[in-house]
Write a protein that holds these residues in place. Structure first.
Motif, mmCIF file in Angstrom:
data_model
loop_
_atom_site.group_PDB
_atom_site.id
_atom_site.type_symbol
_atom_site.label_atom_id
_atom_site.label_comp_id
_atom_site.label_asym_id
_atom_site.label_seq_id
_atom_site.Cartn_x
_atom_site.Cartn_y
_atom_site.Cartn_z
ATOM 1 N N GLN A 1 1.761 -8.647 21.174
ATOM 2 C CA GLN A 1 0.640 -7.932 20.550
ATOM 3 C C GLN A 1 -0.453 -7.623 21.571
ATOM 4 O O GLN A 1 -1.073 -6.559 21.520
ATOM 5 C CB GLN A 1 0.071 -8.748 19.387
ATOM 6 C CG GLN A 1 1.052 -8.901 18.229
ATOM 7 C CD GLN A 1 0.350 -9.193 16.919
ATOM 8 O OE1 GLN A 1 -0.601 -8.519 16.554
ATOM 9 N NE2 GLN A 1 0.824 -10.198 16.209
ATOM 10 N N LEU B 1 -6.885 -1.031 16.622
ATOM 11 C CA LEU B 1 -6.310 -1.312 15.310
ATOM 12 C C LEU B 1 -6.639 -0.211 14.307
ATOM 13 O O LEU B 1 -7.734 0.360 14.314
ATOM 14 C CB LEU B 1 -6.816 -2.652 14.773
ATOM 15 C CG LEU B 1 -6.401 -3.894 15.564
ATOM 16 C CD1 LEU B 1 -7.049 -5.130 14.952
ATOM 17 C CD2 LEU B 1 -4.889 -4.050 15.600
ATOM 18 N N ARG C 1 -7.218 0.450 10.411
ATOM 19 C CA ARG C 1 -7.572 -0.261 9.185
ATOM 20 C C ARG C 1 -7.719 0.747 8.051
ATOM 21 O O ARG C 1 -8.365 1.783 8.222
ATOM 22 C CB ARG C 1 -8.880 -1.036 9.354
ATOM 23 C CG ARG C 1 -8.794 -2.225 10.295
ATOM 24 C CD ARG C 1 -10.141 -2.942 10.376
ATOM 25 N NE ARG C 1 -10.055 -4.203 11.095
ATOM 26 C CZ ARG C 1 -10.216 -4.338 12.410
ATOM 27 N NH1 ARG C 1 -10.458 -3.264 13.148
ATOM 28 N NH2 ARG C 1 -10.125 -5.520 12.976
ATOM 29 N N LYS D 1 -3.005 -2.520 11.117
ATOM 30 C CA LYS D 1 -1.855 -2.163 11.943
ATOM 31 C C LYS D 1 -2.370 -1.724 13.314
ATOM 32 O O LYS D 1 -3.565 -1.495 13.489
ATOM 33 C CB LYS D 1 -1.060 -1.001 11.312
ATOM 34 C CG LYS D 1 -0.468 -1.285 9.957
ATOM 35 C CD LYS D 1 0.112 -0.036 9.322
ATOM 36 C CE LYS D 1 1.272 0.528 10.104
ATOM 37 N NZ LYS D 1 1.929 1.659 9.414
ATOM 38 N N SER E 1 -1.157 4.358 15.815
ATOM 39 C CA SER E 1 -0.008 5.083 16.369
ATOM 40 C C SER E 1 -0.273 6.586 16.432
ATOM 41 O O SER E 1 0.593 7.345 16.844
ATOM 42 C CB SER E 1 1.249 4.817 15.536
ATOM 43 O OG SER E 1 1.058 5.213 14.189
ATOM 44 N N ARG F 1 6.297 3.156 16.086
ATOM 45 C CA ARG F 1 6.809 3.176 14.720
ATOM 46 C C ARG F 1 8.305 2.889 14.670
ATOM 47 O O ARG F 1 8.783 2.183 13.778
ATOM 48 C CB ARG F 1 6.515 4.531 14.073
ATOM 49 C CG ARG F 1 5.049 4.716 13.708
ATOM 50 C CD ARG F 1 4.761 6.144 13.278
ATOM 51 N NE ARG F 1 3.387 6.276 12.835
ATOM 52 C CZ ARG F 1 3.013 6.396 11.550
ATOM 53 N NH1 ARG F 1 3.922 6.392 10.608
ATOM 54 N NH2 ARG F 1 1.744 6.514 11.240
ATOM 55 N N SER G 1 8.790 -0.687 15.040
ATOM 56 C CA SER G 1 7.966 -1.436 14.080
ATOM 57 C C SER G 1 6.957 -2.358 14.753
ATOM 58 O O SER G 1 6.402 -3.248 14.110
ATOM 59 C CB SER G 1 8.848 -2.245 13.106
ATOM 60 O OG SER G 1 9.604 -1.389 12.280
ATOM 61 N N ASP H 1 4.062 -1.495 15.570
ATOM 62 C CA ASP H 1 2.755 -1.203 14.977
ATOM 63 C C ASP H 1 2.445 -2.102 13.784
ATOM 64 O O ASP H 1 1.292 -2.255 13.378
ATOM 65 C CB ASP H 1 2.673 0.269 14.561
ATOM 66 C CG ASP H 1 3.687 0.642 13.490
ATOM 67 O OD1 ASP H 1 4.842 0.193 13.578
ATOM 68 O OD2 ASP H 1 3.325 1.392 12.557
ATOM 69 N N GLU H 2 3.496 -2.730 13.218
ATOM 70 C CA GLU H 2 3.325 -3.560 12.031
ATOM 71 C C GLU H 2 2.914 -5.001 12.349
ATOM 72 O O GLU H 2 2.538 -5.749 11.444
ATOM 73 C CB GLU H 2 4.644 -3.605 11.235
ATOM 74 C CG GLU H 2 5.171 -2.256 10.803
ATOM 75 C CD GLU H 2 4.557 -1.773 9.494
ATOM 76 O OE1 GLU H 2 3.709 -2.514 8.944
ATOM 77 O OE2 GLU H 2 4.921 -0.684 9.047
ATOM 78 N N THR I 1 -0.071 -6.743 10.848
ATOM 79 C CA THR I 1 -0.020 -6.894 9.397
ATOM 80 C C THR I 1 0.313 -8.328 8.996
ATOM 81 O O THR I 1 0.091 -8.732 7.850
ATOM 82 C CB THR I 1 0.998 -5.903 8.799
ATOM 83 O OG1 THR I 1 0.755 -4.597 9.322
ATOM 84 C CG2 THR I 1 0.891 -5.833 7.292
ATOM 85 N N ARG J 1 6.055 -1.634 -0.428
ATOM 86 C CA ARG J 1 5.098 -1.278 0.621
ATOM 87 C C ARG J 1 3.759 -0.881 -0.003
ATOM 88 O O ARG J 1 3.722 -0.195 -1.019
ATOM 89 C CB ARG J 1 5.629 -0.111 1.452
ATOM 90 C CG ARG J 1 6.746 -0.495 2.389
ATOM 91 C CD ARG J 1 6.247 -1.298 3.565
ATOM 92 N NE ARG J 1 5.364 -0.521 4.440
ATOM 93 C CZ ARG J 1 4.678 -1.035 5.445
ATOM 94 N NH1 ARG J 1 4.722 -2.326 5.694
ATOM 95 N NH2 ARG J 1 3.921 -0.262 6.195
ATOM 96 N N ILE K 1 5.543 -6.342 3.901
ATOM 97 C CA ILE K 1 5.760 -5.663 5.181
ATOM 98 C C ILE K 1 7.054 -4.867 5.105
ATOM 99 O O ILE K 1 7.163 -3.768 5.653
ATOM 100 C CB ILE K 1 5.807 -6.685 6.326
ATOM 101 C CG1 ILE K 1 4.414 -7.313 6.528
ATOM 102 C CG2 ILE K 1 6.275 -6.023 7.629
ATOM 103 C CD1 ILE K 1 4.364 -8.350 7.641
#
Length: 208
Positions: free
Chosen positions: A29, A45, A47, A62, A65, A90, A93, A95-96, A99, A114, A138
């Motif tokens: 991260q 980030l 939001r 997240k 992106s 993306r 994943s 970017d997740e 979360t 989702r 998620i």
């Protein structure tokens, strides 16, 4: 219909697994955050307020992106704002990963429908709105059944199917299938769209 022991066990598993994953993925991260700042700028980030359990709102977190909307530069649509770097985030994943904080907080679960847009709340039929009877996830049954390759009616039907059939065995199956889908990079975007098209509402006349 799921039982209280299942709901308690699921919450404990969510808390433990998300906490462990946050620690294990922290170097990744950090690297992704630096790359986002370099490629897309700040904030790192993304939001956005989304509806959660029983439609109560929470702030989804997240990695960014997409570039910011900039009419003067022609950056308006998702396709125009989504860079090659963003597509890679993306597709993998990555970017997740932030979360997981939402899971620890109790806003979300590892598995569930989702979290979509607040604007969609008034567009659901009463049956489709049942997707909010559980915490959003998620990943979910719709994501492992085609993700953005399937239409909205099928996605929402699968969300409600998950609500009615959820259990630890199904959750484990969805997580396993999610890992497989990520590796194969399936269903990342809907045909003809950079991400997916907007949910306008079902054509049926039973919408609330």
């Amino acid at each position: 219909m799921a039982s209280k022991p299942y709901d308690l066990a699921k919450r404990m598993l969510d808390l433990v697994s998300a906490s462990v994953l946050l620690v294990l993925t922290s170097p990744i991260q950090l690297a992704v955050g630096v790359a986002v700042a370099a490629k897309l700028g700040r904030p790192v980030l993304f939001r956005q307020v989304r509806p959660g359990l029983h439609g109560r709102s929470f702030t989804l977190i997240k990695f960014r992106s997409m570039k910011d909307v900039d009419v003067t530069s022609g950056l308006v649509t998702d396709a125009e704002r989504l860079t090659r770097f963003g597509r890679a985030l993306r597709a993998t994943s990555l970017d997740e990963l932030p979360t997981l904080v939402n899971v620890v907080r109790g806003d979300m679960s590892m598995v569930g429908p989702r979290p979509l847009l607040i604007a969609y709340l008034t567009r659901y039929t009463p049956e489709q709105a049942r997707r909010h009877e559980v915490r959003p996830g998620i990943t979910g049954l719709a994501q492992v059944s085609g993700r953005n390759d399937i239409d909205w009616d099928d996605k929402l039907r699968l969300d409600v199917e998950y609500v009615d059939t959820r259990g630890l065995r199904l959750d484990a199956s969805i997580i396993w299938r999610t890992l497989s889908s990520v590796v194969r990079r399936e269903g990342i975007s809907a045909e003809g769209h950079a991400t997916t098209h907007e949910f306008i509402g079902s054509d049926r006349g039973d919408r609330a």
